[in-house]
Write a protein that holds these residues in place. Sequence first.
Motif, PDB file in Angstrom:
ATOM      1  N   ARG A 143       0.825  -1.213   0.000  1.00  0.00           N
ATOM      2  CA  ARG A 143       0.000   0.000   0.000  1.00  0.00           C
ATOM      3  C   ARG A 143       0.857   1.259   0.000  1.00  0.00           C
ATOM      4  N   THR A 144       2.132   1.132   0.357  1.00  0.00           N
ATOM      5  CA  THR A 144       3.039   2.273   0.302  1.00  0.00           C
ATOM      6  C   THR A 144       3.558   2.504  -1.109  1.00  0.00           C
ATOM      7  N   GLY A 145       3.309   1.541  -2.006  1.00  0.00           N
ATOM      8  CA  GLY A 145       3.833   1.632  -3.363  1.00  0.00           C
ATOM      9  C   GLY A 145       5.140   0.896  -3.552  1.00  0.00           C
ATOM     10  N   GLU A 146       5.637   0.232  -2.505  1.00  0.00           N
ATOM     11  CA  GLU A 146       6.898  -0.504  -2.599  1.00  0.00           C
ATOM     12  C   GLU A 146       6.711  -1.674  -3.569  1.00  0.00           C
ATOM     13  N   PRO A 147       7.459  -1.718  -4.682  1.00  0.00           N
ATOM     14  CA  PRO A 147       7.153  -2.657  -5.763  1.00  0.00           C
ATOM     15  C   PRO A 147       7.418  -4.126  -5.451  1.00  0.00           C
ATOM     16  N   THR A 148       8.504  -4.454  -4.734  1.00  0.00           N
ATOM     17  CA  THR A 148       8.829  -5.869  -4.527  1.00  0.00           C
ATOM     18  C   THR A 148       7.820  -6.563  -3.625  1.00  0.00           C
ATOM     19  N   SER A 149       7.132  -5.795  -2.788  1.00  0.00           N
ATOM     20  CA  SER A 149       6.164  -6.399  -1.868  1.00  0.00           C
ATOM     21  C   SER A 149       4.977  -6.994  -2.618  1.00  0.00           C
ATOM     22  N   THR A 378      -4.193   0.433   5.726  1.00  0.00           N
ATOM     23  CA  THR A 378      -5.426   0.449   4.949  1.00  0.00           C
ATOM     24  C   THR A 378      -6.000   1.856   4.887  1.00  0.00           C
ATOM     25  N   LEU A 379      -5.986   2.551   6.014  1.00  0.00           N
ATOM     26  CA  LEU A 379      -6.510   3.913   6.065  1.00  0.00           C
ATOM     27  C   LEU A 379      -5.712   4.837   5.147  1.00  0.00           C
ATOM     28  N   ASN A 380      -4.397   4.711   5.171  1.00  0.00           N
ATOM     29  CA  ASN A 380      -3.565   5.539   4.299  1.00  0.00           C
ATOM     30  C   ASN A 380      -3.802   5.222   2.838  1.00  0.00           C
ATOM     31  N   ASN A 381      -4.118   3.962   2.559  1.00  0.00           N
ATOM     32  CA  ASN A 381      -4.445   3.595   1.192  1.00  0.00           C
ATOM     33  C   ASN A 381      -5.710   4.317   0.730  1.00  0.00           C
ATOM     34  N   GLY A 382      -6.667   4.486   1.657  1.00  0.00           N
ATOM     35  CA  GLY A 382      -7.872   5.242   1.330  1.00  0.00           C
ATOM     36  C   GLY A 382      -7.559   6.692   1.016  1.00  0.00           C
ATOM     37  N   VAL A 383      -6.652   7.288   1.801  1.00  0.00           N
ATOM     38  CA  VAL A 383      -6.245   8.675   1.537  1.00  0.00           C
ATOM     39  C   VAL A 383      -5.567   8.771   0.177  1.00  0.00           C
ATOM     40  N   GLN A 384      -4.704   7.803  -0.134  1.00  0.00           N
ATOM     41  CA  GLN A 384      -4.025   7.808  -1.432  1.00  0.00           C
ATOM     42  C   GLN A 384      -5.016   7.714  -2.580  1.00  0.00           C
ATOM     43  N   LEU A 385      -6.028   6.854  -2.412  1.00  0.00           N
ATOM     44  CA  LEU A 385      -7.026   6.684  -3.469  1.00  0.00           C
ATOM     45  C   LEU A 385      -7.744   7.991  -3.753  1.00  0.00           C
ATOM     46  N   VAL A 386      -8.081   8.713  -2.689  1.00  0.00           N
ATOM     47  CA  VAL A 386      -8.942   9.883  -2.821  1.00  0.00           C
ATOM     48  C   VAL A 386      -8.172  11.148  -3.180  1.00  0.00           C
ATOM     49  N   VAL A 407      -3.845  20.271   0.993  1.00  0.00           N
ATOM     50  CA  VAL A 407      -3.220  20.663   2.261  1.00  0.00           C
ATOM     51  C   VAL A 407      -4.033  20.125   3.433  1.00  0.00           C
ATOM     52  N   ASP A 408      -5.360  20.290   3.372  1.00  0.00           N
ATOM     53  CA  ASP A 408      -6.219  19.840   4.474  1.00  0.00           C
ATOM     54  C   ASP A 408      -6.211  18.322   4.624  1.00  0.00           C
ATOM     55  N   LEU A 409      -6.299  17.598   3.508  1.00  0.00           N
ATOM     56  CA  LEU A 409      -6.442  16.146   3.579  1.00  0.00           C
ATOM     57  C   LEU A 409      -5.113  15.434   3.760  1.00  0.00           C
ATOM     58  N   VAL A 410      -4.053  15.950   3.134  1.00  0.00           N
ATOM     59  CA  VAL A 410      -2.781  15.222   3.102  1.00  0.00           C
ATOM     60  C   VAL A 410      -1.716  15.879   3.974  1.00  0.00           C
ATOM     61  N   LYS A 476       5.228  11.235   1.140  1.00  0.00           N
ATOM     62  CA  LYS A 476       5.218  10.483   2.396  1.00  0.00           C
ATOM     63  C   LYS A 476       3.802  10.144   2.851  1.00  0.00           C
ATOM     64  N   ASN A 477       2.809  10.681   2.158  1.00  0.00           N
ATOM     65  CA  ASN A 477       1.422  10.427   2.527  1.00  0.00           C
ATOM     66  C   ASN A 477       1.126   8.939   2.659  1.00  0.00           C
ATOM     67  N   GLY A 478       1.609   8.136   1.724  1.00  0.00           N
ATOM     68  CA  GLY A 478       1.331   6.702   1.764  1.00  0.00           C
ATOM     69  C   GLY A 478       2.217   5.933   2.716  1.00  0.00           C
ATOM     70  N   MET A 479       3.142   6.626   3.390  1.00  0.00           N
ATOM     71  CA  MET A 479       4.119   5.948   4.249  1.00  0.00           C
ATOM     72  C   MET A 479       4.015   6.386   5.705  1.00  0.00           C
ATOM     73  N   ILE A 480       2.914   7.046   6.049  1.00  0.00           N
ATOM     74  CA  ILE A 480       2.759   7.583   7.400  1.00  0.00           C
ATOM     75  C   ILE A 480       2.971   6.521   8.474  1.00  0.00           C
ATOM     76  N   PRO A 481       2.457   5.286   8.311  1.00  0.00           N
ATOM     77  CA  PRO A 481       2.690   4.294   9.371  1.00  0.00           C
ATOM     78  C   PRO A 481       4.170   4.018   9.611  1.00  0.00           C
TER      79      PRO A 481
END
Length: 636
Positions: A143-149, A378-386, A407-410, A476-481
């Motif tokens: 979900r972070t976009g890391e390709p090998t995973s 999973t939650l960050n994946n939702g933010v990335q989608l939107v 700015v507000d969402l991310v 870094k939005n998708g990598m917050i965890p």
Amino acid sequence: MNAQAEEYMISNTDIRYFFDTYYDNFMHSLAWEDHLLEPASREEWLATLRACADDQQQRCADNQILLEQYLYPLSSNPALLSDEGYDLLLSFCRDFYYSNYTEPALLIRIIDILLPHYEDRSDTESLLFLYICAGFSYMELSRTGEPTSRDKTIYFYTKVLSYRDQIEFFESAASRDYIFIAYYNLIRVAPGLGILDIETAYRLWEELCQIRTMPKFCQYDTTNPRIPQLCDCAINDFRAYGAVLNVERVIAPSAILSSLENMTQIYYSEILHEHGSIYECPAFTVFNYHYVQARNGTITWEAAWQILDDYYVHKMQTIGQVSSPDLLAFYTNLPLNLIDVLGHTHFKEEFKQATYRRYRNLITSYLMNQPASLNSYTLNNGVQLVAFHPLILGTFQNRMEKMNFIVDLVVTRHLTTFTHSVMVSYLAEAIGKHILAARPELLRIPSSYLEGNVYASPAEVLDYIVPAALFHDIGKNGMIPIINTQHRKLNDYEFNIIQTHPQKGSDYLSSDPDFLIYQPVALGHHRSYDGTRGYPLSFDNTASPYRDAIDLIHICDCLDAATDYLSRNYHRAKPFDVVLNELKAGRGTEYNPDMVDVILSDRELYNDLKMLTEQNRENIYYDIYLTFVNLRKKRQ
């Protein structure tokens, strides 16, 4: 085993001590996040922030010692642990897997230690758990976009499925569940994450449908009630997958799309006949059915929207009864579908804009009010989608509205990254003003208003620099965890993921023409001035028309990170003058030499920067905290 080997054994007591202490430090680390968001006066909040920084740094150091003493040595010397010790380590791995507070990168490290041991023992059911745990962990990291995973997710879930025909010999009910968890995630989740192509998911769906007709696999429905639940969700939701494909931009062959549409038509008719009410039908089935009906001209887009909006509003009254992943989809995927359908209608623009705002508010309110520590990937994946979805951005009427939304969402979503982005923007504005006053030729960017090889005016440059600084870490939005891992040092795997954030930010900003001008800064801010170091190596910052802006943000990024004494647990802050000496030492190689010279020679600028990074940092942090808290209140 000889006496010398026994002397260095890691005992069961050591393993228990490691996990008990590590988990305690982990939970204390999470608790600080809540403390920092509680209402407080300036003095109270800053005292909490300082206490948090001191405590987190100590716990981070303690956990690192634990990892290096009790866990990491097992990777190179598995003989340090007895068979009983491996079983104990496996039990703690299970506890971590079933916990809401998952650390997939750490789980993978533990799994890598355990797998050879249980493969040597041919312990099928222990291996099944390790494979399902590894599949889940890599899926979360994907979900972070890391390709090998992605490939590893498929590999481990496929390993689980390879044991399918042995289901009758499993002693543990959980082992039987694992087979169908793998099917569920490969069919329902993996295509939307880009892990699995839709053709393979379709084949697995057909396979699962066939399995559900076989007594061998259905005999456990009573003792394992989760099996029919997983199968029904995977089978029925995939029938309506067209609604998901539409917003998640998954490419599917026309033959499969046609098949999915036909299945949706049949399934919707069956379930509507069975229940007698549209409100009792599954959401994605309802949405996909009416979307297809409108697209085929059977009903108008206006009629489809009215049906779906009414259905959605009605379902909001009972949505709290469904599981978390379905809740995320309800508040992200379905509003995107509603926006899409509404966009096809001929309603008045004023009405459409008001309705778009309602849908955006639903999405942001849900995403921003979830505990960051729960289901965080999973939650960050939702933010990335939107966040950068064309359907969402297409509802705004100008660049400023889009920027405020992002700015507000991310940018403001995570206090630490928000603070850093604001600090970098303050530093960039301060340095930029002095450069433009003294040596404007050092800070040139293309004009966004004029065609041809024309440079922006000083006012345009500053108007560009501040948002570019705010957006520099947008990837870094998708990598917050991972970024939020304050209780230990990141391991190499996690750090490699972090290093993909410039490319990720570039991908985000490339999704809309209004953000393209900020893409070079996001992509290049970790590249050295001379272009020989940093990441990503594929980007040539020295040839970019925005090189001056990249050089400036690079300096500001390093300056804030090095002097930050409140929010970076992995290092001790350096005095401002020490950092200036580092800038001087790196002039011409790491940093733009002319910009460094301006900073070193301008006493007024020196005082401004010293004030920003030292005396005024706490005031800025408190102002950011107030902004952060007020935004959260507004979203509730």
